[in-house]
Design a protein around this motif. Structure first.
Motif, PDB file in Angstrom:
ATOM      1  N   GLY A 187       0.708  -1.401   0.000  1.00  0.00           N
ATOM      2  CA  GLY A 187       0.121   0.074  -0.098  1.00  0.00           C
ATOM      3  C   GLY A 187       0.891   1.250   0.067  1.00  0.00           C
ATOM      4  N   TYR A 188       2.270   1.359  -0.075  1.00  0.00           N
ATOM      5  CA  TYR A 188       2.902   2.333  -0.022  1.00  0.00           C
ATOM      6  C   TYR A 188       3.497   2.443  -1.499  1.00  0.00           C
ATOM      7  CZ  TYR A 188       4.015   1.859   4.813  1.00  0.00           C
ATOM      8  OH  TYR A 188       3.584   1.826   6.258  1.00  0.00           O
ATOM      9  N   TYR A 189       3.786   3.609  -2.171  1.00  0.00           N
ATOM     10  CA  TYR A 189       3.933   3.994  -3.454  1.00  0.00           C
ATOM     11  C   TYR A 189       5.515   4.559  -3.451  1.00  0.00           C
ATOM     12  CZ  TYR A 189      -0.596   3.052  -5.041  1.00  0.00           C
ATOM     13  OH  TYR A 189      -1.905   2.747  -5.408  1.00  0.00           O
ATOM     14  N   PHE A 190       6.508   4.007  -4.332  1.00  0.00           N
ATOM     15  CA  PHE A 190       7.768   4.364  -4.192  1.00  0.00           C
ATOM     16  C   PHE A 190       8.355   4.980  -5.540  1.00  0.00           C
ATOM     17  CE2 PHE A 190       7.016   0.689  -1.916  1.00  0.00           C
ATOM     18  CZ  PHE A 190       7.433   0.899  -0.536  1.00  0.00           C
ATOM     19  N   THR A 195      12.169   5.792  -2.558  1.00  0.00           N
ATOM     20  CA  THR A 195      11.787   6.643  -1.647  1.00  0.00           C
ATOM     21  C   THR A 195       9.973   6.562  -1.557  1.00  0.00           C
ATOM     22  OG1 THR A 195      13.481   8.423  -2.286  1.00  0.00           O
ATOM     23  CG2 THR A 195      11.591   9.485  -0.951  1.00  0.00           C
ATOM     24  N   VAL A 196       9.575   6.534  -0.399  1.00  0.00           N
ATOM     25  CA  VAL A 196       8.091   6.364  -0.154  1.00  0.00           C
ATOM     26  C   VAL A 196       7.492   7.981  -0.561  1.00  0.00           C
ATOM     27  CG1 VAL A 196       6.181   6.189   1.310  1.00  0.00           C
ATOM     28  CG2 VAL A 196       8.377   4.517   1.601  1.00  0.00           C
ATOM     29  N   ASP A 208       8.215   0.183   8.378  1.00  0.00           N
ATOM     30  CA  ASP A 208       9.356   0.677   8.974  1.00  0.00           C
ATOM     31  C   ASP A 208       9.624  -0.513  10.072  1.00  0.00           C
ATOM     32  OD1 ASP A 208       7.610   1.573  10.645  1.00  0.00           O
ATOM     33  OD2 ASP A 208       8.033   3.554  10.410  1.00  0.00           O
ATOM     34  N   THR A 209       8.658  -1.122  10.351  1.00  0.00           N
ATOM     35  CA  THR A 209       8.748  -2.459  11.303  1.00  0.00           C
ATOM     36  C   THR A 209       9.198  -3.682  10.621  1.00  0.00           C
ATOM     37  OG1 THR A 209       6.552  -2.961  10.916  1.00  0.00           O
ATOM     38  CG2 THR A 209       6.796  -1.490  12.766  1.00  0.00           C
ATOM     39  N   MET A 233      13.476  -2.526  -4.232  1.00  0.00           N
ATOM     40  CA  MET A 233      14.491  -2.991  -3.299  1.00  0.00           C
ATOM     41  C   MET A 233      15.679  -1.892  -3.109  1.00  0.00           C
ATOM     42  SD  MET A 233      14.208  -6.056  -2.776  1.00  0.00           S
ATOM     43  CE  MET A 233      12.782  -7.256  -3.634  1.00  0.00           C
ATOM     44  N   ASN A 234      15.370  -0.774  -3.653  1.00  0.00           N
ATOM     45  CA  ASN A 234      16.242   0.454  -3.443  1.00  0.00           C
ATOM     46  C   ASN A 234      15.716   1.095  -1.933  1.00  0.00           C
ATOM     47  OD1 ASN A 234      18.038   0.623  -5.409  1.00  0.00           O
ATOM     48  ND2 ASN A 234      16.508   1.945  -6.629  1.00  0.00           N
ATOM     49  N   TYR A 235      14.329   0.864  -1.828  1.00  0.00           N
ATOM     50  CA  TYR A 235      13.964   1.343  -0.441  1.00  0.00           C
ATOM     51  C   TYR A 235      14.518   0.209   0.491  1.00  0.00           C
ATOM     52  CZ  TYR A 235      10.941   1.772   3.659  1.00  0.00           C
ATOM     53  OH  TYR A 235      10.445   1.710   5.012  1.00  0.00           O
TER      54      TYR A 235
END
Ligand code: BG6
Length: 254
Positions: A187-190, A195-196, A208-209, A233-235
């Motif tokens: 549910g996060y877009y990069f 970068t989120v 972040d957990t 994978m950069n994140y």
């Protein structure tokens, strides 16, 4: 011959490891964009890896999507999974029932002979609903379980595809293009750099957990996902990436 093909796949795996920084890469032959059976091969590889890592009483958090649905399809009974509990990693993210994390978690548990817990959360959450939901004792219990997961299995999507599938506005789609947002996971877009840029509001696992205490397995294939896999994978490089040959080749040629 078969041997040469295997050597080719092992070579792609080694190159992916060094390019993406993942601890382990597993590449299956073919292209899941072109053939649905390749998705099931991703699933088969994922199940094998999960069974290798599972310990009694583990909690395994799973995400949604068609790839994860193919993983669930390939699950088989396993005595080592009898005490395992499957949970959805995050709440409603706007998928059809068969591709929702809840469904996939229940299906994996059913096929493995394991246990599962559901997380009931509407897709569109207001700030207030969010706050009162996480205060519910029943919800708090499952959120604790999700946090305690020792394994997390998730897909990676191409940002535009996911936004369209979730019925996002024209405006949002436009922003994604403008800001070079290419990947979606949890549910996060990069963006390309990992970068989120946007985050869909729902409860459950927060990105972040994803610390070292969890074995994170990412499953994503098809050449169309190469850029998304690389961006994600950069994140944070996953412990294990399970992908297919065409995604690997496209990614390595970028
Ligand atoms: C969704 C997840 O259910 O599936 C996303 O919420 C993920 O995080 C997506 O990117 C992947 O879908 P598919 O169908 O390409 O496996």
């Amino acid at each position: 011959g078969v041997m040469k093909e295997l050597l080719g796949l092992r070579d792609l795996e080694a190159k992916l490891r060094s390019r993406l920084g993942v601890k382990e890469a597993i590449v299956v032959p073919g292209d899941s964009d072109a053939f649905t059976w390749v998705k099931r091969e991703l699933g088969r590889a994922c199940i094998a890896r999960m069974k290798e890592a599972v310990k009694p009483h583990d909690v395994i958090a799973v995400m949604g999507g068609t790839t994860l649905a193919a993983v669930a399809e390939m699950m088989t009974p396993d005595p080592n999974m009898e005490t395992v509990t499957f949970v959805p990693a995050r709440g409603g993210l706007g998928e059809q029932v068969e591709n929702q994390a809840n469904t996939i978690s229940a299906q994996m548990a059913g096929k493995a002979g394991a246990n599962y817990k559901l997380l009931h959360v509407p897709d569109q959450l207001s700030e207030e609903t969010y706050a009162s939901l996480i205060a519910e004792p029943g919800v708090r219990d499952i959120l604790e379980k999700i946090k305690s997961a020792s394994m997390v299995i998730h897909g990676i999507g191409e940002a535009n595809t996911m936004a369209l599938r979730r019925g996002s506005s024209e405006e949002f789609l436009h922003k994604l293009t403008e800001e070079q947002v290419v990947a979606e996971a949890f549910g996060y877009y990069f963006d390309k750099k990992g970068t989120v840029r946007y985050k869909q509001r729902t409860i459950g696992l927060q990105l972040d957990t994803l610390d070292d205490s969890k074995l994170v397995i990412s499953v994503a294939g098809g050449a169309s996902k190469a850029e998304a896999i690389s961006a994600y994978m950069n994140y944070r490089p996953s412990d294990v990436l399970i992908t297919d040959e065409e995604a690997a080749k496209r990614l390595l040629s970028m």
